[in-house]
Write a protein that holds these residues in place. Structure first.
Motif, PDB file in Angstrom:
ATOM      1  N   PRO A 159       1.161  -1.135  -0.017  1.00 27.34           N
ATOM      2  CA  PRO A 159      -0.245  -0.296  -0.313  1.00 27.34           C
ATOM      3  C   PRO A 159       0.781   1.361  -0.288  1.00 27.34           C
ATOM      4  N   SER A 160       0.326   2.607  -0.441  1.00 24.23           N
ATOM      5  CA  SER A 160       0.855   3.852  -0.668  1.00 24.23           C
ATOM      6  C   SER A 160       0.916   4.343   1.021  1.00 24.23           C
ATOM      7  N   HIS A 161       0.180   3.725   1.671  1.00 24.35           N
ATOM      8  CA  HIS A 161      -0.456   4.919   2.940  1.00 24.35           C
ATOM      9  C   HIS A 161      -1.677   3.922   3.759  1.00 24.35           C
ATOM     10  N   VAL A 162      -1.417   3.355   4.661  1.00 23.26           N
ATOM     11  CA  VAL A 162      -2.202   2.825   5.903  1.00 23.26           C
ATOM     12  C   VAL A 162      -2.765   3.439   6.635  1.00 23.26           C
ATOM     13  N   ALA A 163      -3.822   3.960   6.869  1.00 22.36           N
ATOM     14  CA  ALA A 163      -4.812   5.488   6.741  1.00 22.36           C
ATOM     15  C   ALA A 163      -4.350   5.145   8.502  1.00 22.36           C
ATOM     16  N   ASP A 164      -3.623   6.893   9.714  1.00 21.72           N
ATOM     17  CA  ASP A 164      -3.779   6.328  10.685  1.00 21.72           C
ATOM     18  C   ASP A 164      -4.470   5.806  12.121  1.00 21.72           C
ATOM     19  N   ASN A 165      -4.269   5.034  12.566  1.00 22.41           N
ATOM     20  CA  ASN A 165      -4.573   4.693  14.264  1.00 22.41           C
ATOM     21  C   ASN A 165      -3.854   3.907  14.377  1.00 22.41           C
ATOM     22  N   TYR A 166      -2.698   4.130  15.127  1.00 25.55           N
ATOM     23  CA  TYR A 166      -1.862   4.074  16.072  1.00 25.55           C
ATOM     24  C   TYR A 166      -2.113   2.880  16.852  1.00 25.55           C
ATOM     25  N   MET A 167      -3.474   2.177  17.404  1.00 22.87           N
ATOM     26  CA  MET A 167      -3.211   1.564  18.260  1.00 22.87           C
ATOM     27  C   MET A 167      -3.652  -0.099  17.312  1.00 22.87           C
ATOM     28  N   GLY A 168      -4.263   0.174  16.512  1.00 22.38           N
ATOM     29  CA  GLY A 168      -4.833  -0.830  15.747  1.00 22.38           C
ATOM     30  C   GLY A 168      -5.978  -1.532  16.213  1.00 22.38           C
ATOM     31  N   ASP A 169      -6.939  -0.605  16.359  1.00 25.74           N
ATOM     32  CA  ASP A 169      -7.606  -1.595  17.001  1.00 25.74           C
ATOM     33  C   ASP A 169      -9.089  -1.070  16.904  1.00 25.74           C
ATOM     34  N   HIS A 170      -9.061  -0.548  14.791  1.00 25.83           N
ATOM     35  CA  HIS A 170      -9.774  -0.197  14.689  1.00 25.83           C
ATOM     36  C   HIS A 170      -9.913  -1.179  12.397  1.00 25.83           C
ATOM     37  N   PRO A 171     -10.789  -1.258  11.816  1.00 26.83           N
ATOM     38  CA  PRO A 171     -10.167  -1.202  10.288  1.00 26.83           C
ATOM     39  C   PRO A 171      -9.772   0.048   9.871  1.00 26.83           C
ATOM     40  N   ARG A 172      -8.794   0.171   8.818  1.00 30.38           N
ATOM     41  CA  ARG A 172      -8.246   1.339   8.854  1.00 30.38           C
ATOM     42  C   ARG A 172      -8.448   1.356   7.301  1.00 30.38           C
ATOM     43  N   ALA A 173      -8.152   2.449   6.739  1.00 28.27           N
ATOM     44  CA  ALA A 173      -8.290   2.554   5.162  1.00 28.27           C
ATOM     45  C   ALA A 173      -6.762   2.273   4.431  1.00 28.27           C
ATOM     46  N   VAL A 174      -6.728   1.640   3.409  1.00 30.24           N
ATOM     47  CA  VAL A 174      -5.530   1.177   2.922  1.00 30.24           C
ATOM     48  C   VAL A 174      -5.839   1.526   1.445  1.00 30.24           C
ATOM     49  N   GLN A 175      -4.246   2.370   0.650  1.00 32.99           N
ATOM     50  CA  GLN A 175      -4.586   2.951  -0.540  1.00 32.99           C
ATOM     51  C   GLN A 175      -3.257   2.373  -1.342  1.00 32.99           C
ATOM     52  N   TYR A 176      -3.757   2.812  -2.574  1.00 29.01           N
ATOM     53  CA  TYR A 176      -2.945   1.720  -3.223  1.00 29.01           C
ATOM     54  C   TYR A 176      -2.338   2.755  -4.870  1.00 29.01           C
ATOM     55  N   GLU A 177      -3.261   3.745  -4.490  1.00 30.64           N
ATOM     56  CA  GLU A 177      -3.392   4.604  -5.660  1.00 30.64           C
ATOM     57  C   GLU A 177      -1.987   5.294  -6.593  1.00 30.64           C
ATOM     58  N   ASP A 178      -0.569   5.656  -5.260  1.00 35.81           N
ATOM     59  CA  ASP A 178       0.552   6.292  -5.865  1.00 35.81           C
ATOM     60  C   ASP A 178       1.102   5.172  -6.269  1.00 35.81           C
ATOM     61  N   ASN A 179       1.782   5.321  -6.739  1.00 32.44           N
ATOM     62  CA  ASN A 179       2.568   4.475  -8.142  1.00 32.44           C
ATOM     63  C   ASN A 179       4.140   4.321  -7.049  1.00 32.44           C
ATOM     64  N   ARG A 180       4.428   5.032  -6.116  1.00 35.66           N
ATOM     65  CA  ARG A 180       5.307   5.290  -5.670  1.00 35.66           C
ATOM     66  C   ARG A 180       6.020   4.009  -4.526  1.00 35.66           C
ATOM     67  N   ALA A 181       5.095   3.296  -4.388  1.00 34.55           N
ATOM     68  CA  ALA A 181       5.527   2.084  -3.005  1.00 34.55           C
ATOM     69  C   ALA A 181       5.922   1.300  -3.429  1.00 34.55           C
ATOM     70  N   ILE A 182       6.816   0.563  -3.168  1.00 34.57           N
ATOM     71  CA  ILE A 182       7.521  -0.794  -2.511  1.00 34.57           C
ATOM     72  C   ILE A 182       6.722  -1.602  -3.112  1.00 34.57           C
ATOM     73  N   THR A 183       7.387  -2.209  -4.391  1.00 34.75           N
ATOM     74  CA  THR A 183       6.877  -3.821  -5.450  1.00 34.75           C
ATOM     75  C   THR A 183       7.495  -4.553  -5.288  1.00 34.75           C
ATOM     76  N   PHE A 184       7.466  -5.937  -5.023  1.00 34.56           N
ATOM     77  CA  PHE A 184       8.399  -7.017  -4.857  1.00 34.56           C
ATOM     78  C   PHE A 184       7.683  -8.275  -5.666  1.00 34.56           C
ATOM     79  N   GLN A 185       8.578  -9.416  -5.655  1.00 40.76           N
ATOM     80  CA  GLN A 185       7.943 -10.064  -6.049  1.00 40.76           C
ATOM     81  C   GLN A 185       8.833 -11.319  -5.597  1.00 40.76           C
ATOM     82  N   ALA A 186       7.882 -12.794  -5.672  1.00 41.28           N
ATOM     83  CA  ALA A 186       8.201 -13.835  -4.689  1.00 41.28           C
ATOM     84  C   ALA A 186       8.308 -14.860  -6.128  1.00 41.28           C
ATOM     85  N   LYS A 187       9.283 -15.896  -6.710  1.00 41.18           N
ATOM     86  CA  LYS A 187       9.575 -16.378  -7.645  1.00 41.18           C
ATOM     87  C   LYS A 187       9.783 -18.253  -6.403  1.00 41.18           C
TER      88      LYS A 187
END
Length: 794
Positions: free
Chosen positions: A199-227
């Motif tokens: 994700p380009s960003h995981v929306a703020d909620n430090y304690m992690g107690d509730h669902p948060r918005a996960v954003q993928y729209e920015d192409n600057r995020a880390i990509t990976f490949q597993a083979k």
């Protein structure tokens, strides 16, 4: 097959059934890649991680408005308007939350059996922490099936071997999935490839107690490949239209999995093309394939044991060692003694540090390297107001100094981002870090409440690890080139952060004591005041370390003079009217008497300035403070309980320390021996390991104390390979609660001073005896024997 000696080896975790949840799966890792192995019969799951997979990308998180409000916040504190000061800090002087550590995906292997009506028998799932190999064995009909899996640090692949011995062959279907954005493809007819994007960003909620918005729209995020590639003996391999590997009629199948990511550096935009990721994976897999399974396994175990086998420990025997680990843990919770389980827990902590932190990798985060959630609790970040530091408490003492190196790299990178934050937020020299850090080396305060989010002493605490590494490994080049410059940068910030009051004392403001609060004279709750005990202790000890280092290196005379002058003006720690150590310079009533943090006791452990030689009155106040916290419910989280073990070890209170070892295992430990905060956090494992060692060996007061706090529960035993400050490796044996002998190895030829309750003699390798009552100069790379001196008249 039965449950023979193989699985009840003292360095094995083993079970008679597959994992039914993540906290029962068995961890493997090489510092960069991690896996949680479930051991399913019909369907195996290995949950995968890679240490550079985080949400986000480099961004400026500095708050350019903070400096405008710093002076006003200090004025409010001086006027004792603490609640207003806290409100100002919360509204104007905080920032944004860190990004989140991400899972890489899941590797599934479905196993098909020709004898449909046969159920598996003699099932055993185990993790051998001596070899770093997880395995599963079971029998179906007349065929024995065996699997082994490990993550090689030498060859940078995950290797799994499936074998069938009997009338059935292997019928397997392997697949890859990911909880983040991904696509699948195939390669060469024997491999499948997972292409993923964090994700380009995981929306703020430090304690992690509730669902948060996960954003993928920015192409600057880390990509990976597993083979994932497979080699079979007999049978054949095919790839389905769903990009699954199918193995039919094989006697053995060797899977190799590699991973590559687009992460470049904390301050660089992540970018590697799909072709570059493929090239990296192809290179790793080709090299591994050329070696073959047996060589890969041998290279892995040799590398693993070179670190792991430096330390061995025996705390006593127990019949419960014959039980599966989960049953054994339940018996322990019922009060059954199990010193071998405690020894296993110690060694398991060392194993976990090796598996999650190796030279060249990212440091161990809140969950080491193992995380199955896109939205992990507390972002699975580096929480530097205790948790990250606790991860590395056993690194030196438990003889894993190399595993400390990733933390030093984090500190060095954090000093770069932290220099901008120090200048922008506080108009200060040097560098600063607050309580949360991520892959992008965020040095700013997070969002949230000032009690945790505003704490500009995180970097100061981290520098203690540089100094500790030097003390255990007194290499002047490390001190000159790495440790001292970083320590000096943190000290420069402190010199600017300290403010002289009307009494000539240098105070910190705004000052918090991590995550704790107090009651004002008006009965209001606040967390912001002046000069918390932790602030002053951290700064005082950093100044001391810098002064010693500057003297050793014979440099920075003018800077050392500034430090000496400032050190003299630091306020002394205060003892409250009730005898407890005060958490702030001013006396306040406690808001939460059982608070899980005991930050004001830092000087007792992991610091050193609260000790019976220099400040016996502070030692007593610390002891009373501990009793008060515990009486009110303190130590209720896994890591907090682990801190108590170490604090009581420093107090030489062996029985209280041991009581919290028992509490940690009985109350805060999952079936796979992971620490349960709750939820899972790995710091409790590492803190518990450090605490067990601290009971057996201490070296923080200009000497080596042998068996300083041996619990009655461990009357006979030994430990070999612990490290002591000054550059020593120590072996100790004891019988009937008394020292029976041992050895000391000098790594740097330093002066050695021994402390023991028993009368001892020291014998050098040439047979000459040395007066054990005095400090003696050692010879580099020499062993010295510890011999119990005969009693008078013998």
């Amino acid at each position: 097959m039965g449950y023979g000696s193989e699985q009840v080896h003292p360095l094995n975790l083993w079970y008679k059934q597959p994992a039914s949840r993540w906290e029962e799966a068995l961890p493997i890792g090489n510092g960069r890649m991690g896996g949680m192995v479930f051991g399913g019969v019909d369907k195996e799951r290995v949950q995968l991680n890679e240490d550079t997979l985080w949400s986000g990308f480099p961004r400026d998180t500095n708050n350019y408005e903070v400096l405008r409000y710093l002076k006003r916040s200090r004025e409010l504190i001086k006027e004792k308007r603490f609640v207003e000061a806290e409100q100002l800090v919360e509204a104007k002087m905080l920032g944004t939350n860190t990004e989140s550590y991400q899972p890489m995906g899941d590797w599934y292997v479905v196993q098909h059996f020709s004898a449909n009506n046969s159920r598996p028998e003699d099932y055993v799932r185990r993790l051998d922490i001596d070899s770093g190999i997880a395995s599963t064995r079971f029998q179906v009909g007349q065929t024995e099936f065996m699997r082994e899996i490990f993550v090689s640090a030498v060859d940078q692949v995950i290797c799994a071997r499936y074998e069938a011995s009997g009338d059935q062959c292997l019928e397997l279907t392997a697949s890859l999935q990911a909880p983040v954005q991904f696509a699948l493809s195939s390669a060469d007819g024997v491999a499948i490839v997972l292409h993923g994007r964090c994700p380009s960003h995981v929306a703020d909620n430090y304690m992690g107690d509730h669902p948060r918005a996960v954003q993928y729209e920015d192409n600057r995020a880390i990509t990976f490949q597993a083979k994932l590639q497979v080699v079979v003996d007999g049978g054949h391999v095919s790839i389905s239209n769903d990009n699954e590997l199918t193995i039919h009629g094989a006697r053995t199948a060797t899977f190799l999995l590699s991973a590559a990511t687009s992460f470049e550096k904390f301050d660089q935009q992540p970018f590697k093309s799909e072709a570059e990721l493929s090239e990296r994976n192809n290179h790793l897999l080709a090299a591994a394939l050329s070696l073959g399974y047996e060589q890969l396994r041998e290279r892995h175990t040799r590398d693993h044991r070179q670190l792991f086998q430096r330390v061995s420990i025996d705390l006593g025997q127990t019949p419960n060692a014959l039980l599966p680990t989960d049953e054994r843990l339940e018996a322990y919770k019922r009060g059954e003694q199990d010193p071998q389980l405690e020894a296993l827990y110690f060694q398991y902590g060392r194993y976990l540090l090796m598996a999650s932190s190796r030279p060249g990798t990212q440091p161990a985060n809140l969950q080491g390297i193992w995380n199955d959630r896109v939205q992990p609790p507390w972002n699975s970040d580096y929480t530097t107001n205790i948790n990250t530091q606790m991860n590395y408490w056993p690194a030196e003492l438990a003889n894993l100094s190399e595993c400390h190196e990733p933390l030093f790299q984090l500190i060095e990178e954090l000093s770069e981002s932290g220099a901008r934050t120090a200048a922008i937020h506080y108009n200060s020299a040097g560098w600063v870090a607050h309580h949360n850090v991520d892959l992008w080396r965020t040095s700013t305060p997070t969002a949230g409440h000032p009690s945790w989010a505003f704490w500009p002493l995180g970097g100061v605490w981290l520098t203690q690890h540089l100094w500790e590494h030097y003390l255990y490994n007194p290499d002047e080049a490390f001190l000159r080139e790495k440790a001292y410059p970083l320590m000096k940068g943190a000290a420069l910030f402190c010199l600017d952060w300290l403010q002289e009051n009307e009494d000539g004392l240098l105070m910190t403001a705004p000052s918090t004591s991590p995550e704790n609060k107090f009651l004002t004279a008006q009965g209001e709750v606040s967390s912001v005041a002046e000069s918390s005990a932790m602030d002053i202790t951290l700064i005082g000890e950093l100044f001391d370390h810098c002064l010693i280092a500057a003297g050793l290196l014979q440099q920075d005379d003018s800077f050392a003079q500034r430090l000496e002058e400032a050190r003299r003006k630091l306020p002394p720690l205060q003892i409250a009217p009730c005898g407890l150590l005060q958490e702030w310079h001013e006396h306040f009533e406690e808001h939460e008497p059982g608070h899980r943090h005991v930050s004001h006791l830092y000087g007792l452990y992991p610091g050193t300035t609260i000790n019976s030689e220099a400040a016996p009155e502070l030692v007593e106040a610390s002891r009373l403070s501990l009793e008060s916290r515990i009486r009110s419910g303190g130590g209720h989280t896994g890591w907090s309980c682990a801190w108590l073990i170490n604090l009581y070890a420093r107090l030489k209170d062996s029985e209280s320390s041991y009581r919290f070892i028992h509490t940690l295992l009985a109350r805060s430990t999952h079936p796979n021996l992971f620490d349960d905060h709750p939820p899972f956090q790995i710091d409790g494992n590492f803190g518990g390991t450090a605490g067990i060692a601290e009971l057996l060996l201490q070296s923080h007061l200009d000497g080596i104390a042998l068996l300083p706090a041996l619990p009655a529960a461990w009357p006979d035993g030994y430990v070999k390979g612990l490290k002591a400050r000054g550059g020593f490796v120590v072996d100790i044996e004891w019988i009937g609660g008394k020292l029976a002998g041992g050895r000391i190895y000098s790594t740097h030829g330093a002066v050695c001073r021994l402390q023991s309750k028993d009368s001892i003699r020291i014998q050098a390798s040439d047979g000459i005896f040395i007066d054990a009552s005095k400090a003696f100069k050692t010879i580099k790379n020499e062993w010295y024997s510890i011999i119990i001196a005969p009693k008078e008249g013998e």
